[in-house]
Scaffold this active site. Structure first.
Site, PDB file in Angstrom:
ATOM      1  CB  ALA A  61     -38.511  49.035 -34.373  1.00 54.43           C
ATOM      2  CD  GLU A  88     -45.119  46.472 -31.834  1.00 52.10           C
ATOM      3  OE1 GLU A  88     -44.222  46.276 -32.674  1.00 52.10           O
ATOM      4  OE2 GLU A  88     -46.134  47.162 -32.066  1.00 52.10           O
ATOM      5  CB  VAL A 116     -36.699  51.398 -38.596  1.00 56.40           C
ATOM      6  CG1 VAL A 116     -37.998  52.083 -39.024  1.00 56.40           C
ATOM      7  CG2 VAL A 116     -36.848  50.843 -37.184  1.00 56.40           C
ATOM      8  CG  HIS A 145     -45.134  53.765 -40.649  1.00 57.99           C
ATOM      9  ND1 HIS A 145     -46.218  53.840 -39.816  1.00 57.99           N
ATOM     10  CD2 HIS A 145     -44.579  52.552 -40.439  1.00 57.99           C
ATOM     11  CE1 HIS A 145     -46.302  52.718 -39.120  1.00 57.99           C
ATOM     12  NE2 HIS A 145     -45.318  51.924 -39.475  1.00 57.99           N
ATOM     13  NE  ARG A 156     -25.075  51.739 -42.215  1.00 56.41           N
ATOM     14  CZ  ARG A 156     -24.842  52.026 -43.502  1.00 56.41           C
ATOM     15  NH1 ARG A 156     -25.283  51.212 -44.459  1.00 56.41           N
ATOM     16  NH2 ARG A 156     -24.169  53.108 -43.830  1.00 56.41           N
TER      17      ARG A 156
HETATM   18  N1  INI Z   1     -41.134  47.908 -37.751  1.00 47.70           N
HETATM   19  C1  INI Z   1     -39.805  47.660 -37.901  1.00 47.70           C
HETATM   20  O1  INI Z   1     -39.198  47.027 -37.015  1.00 47.70           O
HETATM   21  N2  INI Z   1     -39.159  48.115 -38.997  1.00 47.70           N
HETATM   22  C2  INI Z   1     -39.775  48.818 -39.995  1.00 47.70           C
HETATM   23  O2  INI Z   1     -39.112  49.185 -40.995  1.00 47.70           O
HETATM   24  C3  INI Z   1     -41.162  49.093 -39.841  1.00 47.70           C
HETATM   25  N3  INI Z   1     -41.870  49.842 -40.874  1.00 47.70           N
HETATM   26  O3  INI Z   1     -41.222  50.395 -41.772  1.00 47.70           O
HETATM   27  O4  INI Z   1     -43.081  49.920 -40.866  1.00 47.70           O
HETATM   28  C4  INI Z   1     -41.825  48.611 -38.699  1.00 47.70           C
HETATM   29  N4  INI Z   1     -43.159  48.832 -38.527  1.00 47.70           N
HETATM   30  C5  INI Z   1     -43.937  48.053 -37.596  1.00 47.70           C
HETATM   31  C6  INI Z   1     -43.995  48.672 -36.221  1.00 47.70           C
HETATM   32  O5  INI Z   1     -42.755  48.533 -35.556  1.00 47.70           O
HETATM   33  C7  INI Z   1     -45.058  47.990 -35.358  1.00 47.70           C
HETATM   34  O6  INI Z   1     -44.751  46.626 -35.199  1.00 47.70           O
HETATM   35  C8  INI Z   1     -46.464  48.097 -35.982  1.00 47.70           C
HETATM   36  O7  INI Z   1     -46.769  49.445 -36.268  1.00 47.70           O
HETATM   37  C9  INI Z   1     -47.550  47.541 -35.022  1.00 47.70           C
HETATM   38  O8  INI Z   1     -47.541  48.242 -33.789  1.00 47.70           O
END
Ligand code: INI
Length: 156
Positions: free
Chosen positions: A59, A61, A84, A91, A130
């Site tokens: 998410a 990115e 997420v 985080h 969902r």
């Molecule tokens: N990215 C998600 O899309 N959902 C999540 O639940 C999530 N968690 O929980 O860590 C998540 N992390 C990755 C983040 O979006 C980046 O891709 C990563 O930090 C690299 O930049």
């Protein structure tokens, strides 16, 4: 009331081009959101050649890629799909907040509507609910809201 001019979007996706921006993270969930969004758009008249699926790692990115998609001028609208899911650390809040703010910012700055199909849930059960089970499918909802918004923008 009959004197009031009302402008509202209709739900015909024929001849519209959409990007479906999807995170790979939690892909078990996100694939169901993609299926829901694609199914909705096709059933409302979109053609497969006018749909483009773009995948990003997570998410976080999504906004930067959404920005480039919006700037390309190739799409009437973008459906942003991701999940997420809260863990034991802060985080979750950083990823969810940045993705949400970033997508809203891109939409406002570019004028290209973005359907917000990013699930933010406390646990995996809420996400599954969902993503096509008892609480509906957020991908369908995001595609429907996007289609209506694209159409209303075209009337203004
Ligand atoms: N990215 C998600 O899309 N959902 C999540 O639940 C999530 N968690 O929980 O860590 C998540 N992390 C990755 C983040 O979006 C980046 O891709 C990563 O930090 C690299 O930049």
């Amino acid at each position: 009331m009959n004197q009031i001019k009302t402008i509202e979007g209709h739900f015909n996706a024929a001849d519209l081009k959409f990007a479906i921006l999807a995170a790979r993270f939690n892909d078990l969930i996100v694939e169901r959101l993609i299926s829901g969004a694609v199914d909705y758009l096709i059933r409302h008249g979109a053609s497969e050649e006018n749909l483009t699926i773009v995948r990003v790692p997570g998410a976080f990115e999504m906004p930067v890629v959404c920005k480039k998609l919006a700037a390309s001028g190739n799409y009437d609208g973008i459906v942003a799909l991701g999940a997420v899911i809260r863990g034991g650390t802060p985080h979750f809040d950083f990823v969810a907040n940045e993705a949400t703010k970033g997508l809203a910012h891109v939409s406002l700055e570019s004028g290209v509507p973005v359907g917000f199909g990013l699930l933010t849930t406390d646990n995996i059960e809420q996400a599954i609910e969902r993503a096509g089970t008892k609480a509906g499918n957020k991908g369908v909802e995001a595609a429907a809201a996007l289609l209506e918004t694209v159409r209303v923008l075209k009337l203004l």
